[in-house]
Design an enzyme around this catalytic site. Structure first.
Site, PDB file in Angstrom:
ATOM      1  N   GLY A  10       0.833  -1.194   0.000  1.00 20.00           N
ATOM      2  CA  GLY A  10       0.000   0.000   0.000  1.00 20.00           C
ATOM      3  C   GLY A  10       0.869   1.246   0.000  1.00 20.00           C
ATOM      4  N   SER A  11       0.405   2.266   0.717  1.00 15.03           N
ATOM      5  CA  SER A  11       1.097   3.550   0.749  1.00 15.03           C
ATOM      6  C   SER A  11       2.579   3.381   1.117  1.00 15.03           C
ATOM      7  CB  SER A  11       0.371   4.464   1.741  1.00 15.03           C
ATOM      8  OG  SER A  11       1.052   5.674   1.867  1.00 15.03           O
TER       9      SER A  11
ATOM     10  N   HIS B  84       5.093   1.762  12.498  1.00 10.96           N
ATOM     11  CA  HIS B  84       4.276   2.446  13.513  1.00 10.96           C
ATOM     12  C   HIS B  84       4.188   1.483  14.691  1.00 10.96           C
ATOM     13  CE1 HIS B  84       1.245   4.756  15.503  1.00 10.96           C
ATOM     14  NE2 HIS B  84       0.208   4.048  15.107  1.00 10.96           N
TER      15      HIS B  84
ATOM     16  N   GLU C 158      -2.219  13.110  14.935  1.00 15.12           N
ATOM     17  CA  GLU C 158      -3.286  12.956  13.934  1.00 15.12           C
ATOM     18  C   GLU C 158      -4.657  13.270  14.518  1.00 15.12           C
ATOM     19  OE1 GLU C 158      -1.983   9.151  12.734  1.00 15.12           O
ATOM     20  OE2 GLU C 158      -3.269   8.017  14.091  1.00 15.12           O
TER      21      GLU C 158
ATOM     22  N   GLU D  97      -7.143  28.710   1.461  1.00 11.28           N
ATOM     23  CA  GLU D  97      -5.974  29.503   1.871  1.00 11.28           C
ATOM     24  C   GLU D  97      -5.121  28.822   2.930  1.00 11.28           C
ATOM     25  OE1 GLU D  97      -7.531  33.972   1.975  1.00 11.28           O
ATOM     26  OE2 GLU D  97      -5.540  33.738   2.851  1.00 11.28           O
TER      27      GLU D  97
HETATM   28  P1  NAD Z   1      -2.171   0.768   3.399  1.00 14.98           P
HETATM   29  O1  NAD Z   1      -3.569   0.585   3.848  1.00 14.98           O
HETATM   30  O2  NAD Z   1      -1.869   1.850   2.422  1.00 14.98           O
HETATM   31  O3  NAD Z   1      -1.625  -0.592   2.750  1.00 14.98           O
HETATM   32  C1  NAD Z   1      -1.765  -1.820   3.358  1.00 14.98           C
HETATM   33  C2  NAD Z   1      -1.324  -2.960   2.467  1.00 14.98           C
HETATM   34  O4  NAD Z   1      -1.636  -4.192   3.128  1.00 14.98           O
HETATM   35  C3  NAD Z   1      -2.022  -3.046   1.122  1.00 14.98           C
HETATM   36  O5  NAD Z   1      -1.100  -3.549   0.194  1.00 14.98           O
HETATM   37  C4  NAD Z   1      -3.104  -4.061   1.318  1.00 14.98           C
HETATM   38  O6  NAD Z   1      -3.338  -4.759   0.152  1.00 14.98           O
HETATM   39  C5  NAD Z   1      -2.476  -4.999   2.327  1.00 14.98           C
HETATM   40  N1  NAD Z   1      -3.479  -5.596   3.201  1.00 14.98           N
HETATM   41  C6  NAD Z   1      -4.636  -5.054   3.629  1.00 14.98           C
HETATM   42  N2  NAD Z   1      -5.273  -5.898   4.448  1.00 14.98           N
HETATM   43  C7  NAD Z   1      -4.495  -6.983   4.543  1.00 14.98           C
HETATM   44  C8  NAD Z   1      -4.613  -8.208   5.242  1.00 14.98           C
HETATM   45  N3  NAD Z   1      -5.668  -8.477   6.000  1.00 14.98           N
HETATM   46  N4  NAD Z   1      -3.621  -9.105   5.108  1.00 14.98           N
HETATM   47  C9  NAD Z   1      -2.568  -8.853   4.346  1.00 14.98           C
HETATM   48  N5  NAD Z   1      -2.401  -7.716   3.652  1.00 14.98           N
HETATM   49  C10 NAD Z   1      -3.349  -6.798   3.759  1.00 14.98           C
HETATM   50  O7  NAD Z   1      -1.284   0.911   4.712  1.00 14.98           O
HETATM   51  P2  NAD Z   1      -0.160   1.997   5.025  1.00 14.98           P
HETATM   52  O8  NAD Z   1      -0.798   3.331   5.205  1.00 14.98           O
HETATM   53  O9  NAD Z   1       0.968   1.848   4.067  1.00 14.98           O
HETATM   54  O10 NAD Z   1       0.294   1.520   6.482  1.00 14.98           O
HETATM   55  C11 NAD Z   1       1.212   0.472   6.680  1.00 14.98           C
HETATM   56  C12 NAD Z   1       1.959   0.760   7.975  1.00 14.98           C
HETATM   57  O11 NAD Z   1       2.720   1.940   7.826  1.00 14.98           O
HETATM   58  C13 NAD Z   1       1.057   0.979   9.178  1.00 14.98           C
HETATM   59  O12 NAD Z   1       1.687   0.440  10.316  1.00 14.98           O
HETATM   60  C14 NAD Z   1       0.992   2.485   9.285  1.00 14.98           C
HETATM   61  O13 NAD Z   1       0.716   2.953  10.586  1.00 14.98           O
HETATM   62  C15 NAD Z   1       2.411   2.820   8.883  1.00 14.98           C
HETATM   63  N6  NAD Z   1       2.595   4.209   8.427  1.00 14.98           N
HETATM   64  C16 NAD Z   1       1.783   4.716   7.450  1.00 14.98           C
HETATM   65  C17 NAD Z   1       1.998   6.004   7.007  1.00 14.98           C
HETATM   66  C18 NAD Z   1       1.156   6.591   5.896  1.00 14.98           C
HETATM   67  O14 NAD Z   1       1.254   7.780   5.686  1.00 14.98           O
HETATM   68  N7  NAD Z   1       0.351   5.854   5.151  1.00 14.98           N
HETATM   69  C19 NAD Z   1       3.023   6.797   7.556  1.00 14.98           C
HETATM   70  C20 NAD Z   1       3.856   6.232   8.514  1.00 14.98           C
HETATM   71  C21 NAD Z   1       3.628   4.935   8.942  1.00 14.98           C
HETATM   72 MG    MG Z   2       1.588  10.144  11.707  1.00 13.29          MG
END
Ligand code: NAD
Ligand code: MG
Length: 344
Positions: free
Chosen positions: A26-27, A108, A195, A231
């Site tokens: 994901g992200s 996290h 957040e 803004e």
């Molecule tokens: P996301 O939701 O964007 O992506 C999650 C990924 O996991 C996807 O590829 C999805 O297909 C997969 N997935 C979803 N459910 C699943 C399951 N049940 N089993 C297996 N795979 C599954 O998540 P994210 O935002 O990238 O967050 C991932 C970690 O990074 C978290 O711990 C989050 O707190 C941390 N984090 C995120 C950000 C952010 O800005 N997005 C920033 C810092 C830390």
């Molecule tokens: Mg944060």
């Protein structure tokens, strides 16, 4: 004492000899996997094999395995599935392959801080947490920069937990921007507080309250939208670049005097008291318990509140006005072109 790490502090060669599994695409997942792959590391992505991300990751040139197979192969496992799924994924697919000396990484600290995941004592547990969305982790890396990140060690079984985590931070580009030493507790609690009180919760409530105040007083919604939402970015950009004092230098004296005398009336002692209460609920586990339960019962309140948010009049007026300003979301298109997209 604050400790920051930069490029020269990391030993990337430590990670070069290891097999790395990135769980989730994901992200964060797509950004970590692609950055590490570009840097020459041995990366495999662990996914549910029915996930639409499988194709995306393969098309990007990455090796994709099931989560269990990726964990079985890897020495270093970064857990980037959603926080609410991590315990289930850990119990079913990670723990069985978490043999002595492996390194389990998080971005996290939620699941470790609130004791949902308890890895065995012979495994390293650490965190590399970028302080920005995954799409920026990828974009800044491609531009030669990086996103500042936090590093923490929860358990050092091998004596190398910190060095491996720092090498990982180097691999995703974070040491270019700076990596701050912290703890799982500090990262988790400050992240949730930020957040809730400021970044997502605080700011969206502030914008809506300001918008409603103007519209209820009879002003045009368009005017209220430009003032209270549009803004905001321009002001926040100034704060980001120059701090609050720098922002105040750029606005008019009238704006600055209004800021100085009226700001503390809006965000007053009672708001700060509520912020302290919100922080207490994070620290004592009330928020975590509530969110875990909400997930267990299928997220009814989450969905209801999210839908109500979408129906707020500021959304309709915003859609109309932004359609007339296509350049506003031009940056967003660029981000989605570069990255693999969010989730499946
Ligand atoms: P996301 O939701 O964007 O992506 C999650 C990924 O996991 C996807 O590829 C999805 O297909 C997969 N997935 C979803 N459910 C699943 C399951 N049940 N089993 C297996 N795979 C599954 O998540 P994210 O935002 O990238 O967050 C991932 C970690 O990074 C978290 O711990 C989050 O707190 C941390 N984090 C995120 C950000 C952010 O800005 N997005 C920033 C810092 C830390
Ligand atoms: Mg944060």
């Amino acid at each position: 004492m604050t400790t920051m790490y930069y490029e020269a502090d990391a030993k990337p060669e430590l990670l070069m000899s290891k097999k790395i599994a990135i769980l989730g695409y994901g992200s964060q997942g797509h950004a970590h996997a692609l950055n590490l792959h570009d840097a020459g590391y041995d990366v495999r992505v662990g996914l549910r094999m029915d996930s639409s991300s499988v194709l995306k990751a393969e098309e990007a040139g990455l090796k994709v395995l099931s989560i269990a197979d990726a964990c079985a192969e890897a020495d270093v496992i970064m857990v980037l599935v959603p926080d609410t799924e991590q315990k289930r994924t850990y119990d079913s697919d990670i723990a069985p392959h978490l043999t002595a000396g492996k390194c389990l990484l998080f971005a996290h600290g939620f699941n470790i801080r609130f004791n949902l995941i308890n890895p065995p004592a012979d495994v390293d547990v650490a965190m590399v947490a970028p302080k920005g969305p995954g799409h920026l982790v990828r974009r800044t890396y491609l531009e030669g920069g990086g996103v500042p990140s936090l590093i923490a060690v929860h358990h050092d079984a091998t004596g190398q937990a910190h060095a491996i985590a720092l090498a990982y931070a180097h691999g995703i580009g974070a040491t270019r921007a700076g990596v701050l030493e912290t703890t799982f507790t500090e990262e988790t609690e400050t992240d949730l507080f930020g957040e809730q009180a400021v970044l997502c919760g605080g700011v969206s409530a502030l914008v809506r309250a300001g918008y409603e105040t103007l519209v209820e007083a009879g002003y045009q919604p368009e005017s209220a939208y430009f003032e209270c939402l549009h803004e905001l970015k321009l002001i926040v950009d100034l704060m980001y670049e120059e701090g609050i004092t720098g922002m105040r230098f750029s606005v008019s004296d009238t704006a600055e005097y209004g800021d100085l005398t009226r700001g503390p009336r809006v965000i007053n002692e009672s708001v700060k008291k509520e912020m302290k209460q919100i922080l207490t609920e994070i620290q004592d586990g009330t928020f975590a318990a509530e969110w875990i339960l909400e997930n267990e019962i299928g997220r009814p309140r989450y969905r209801e509140l999210r839908d109500a948010g979408k129906r707020h009049p500021i959304e309709d007026i915003g859609t109309k006005l932004r359609d007339m300003m296509p350049f506003v979301s031009a940056g967003k298109q660029k981000v989605s072109e570069i990255s693999g997209g969010d989730t499946d």
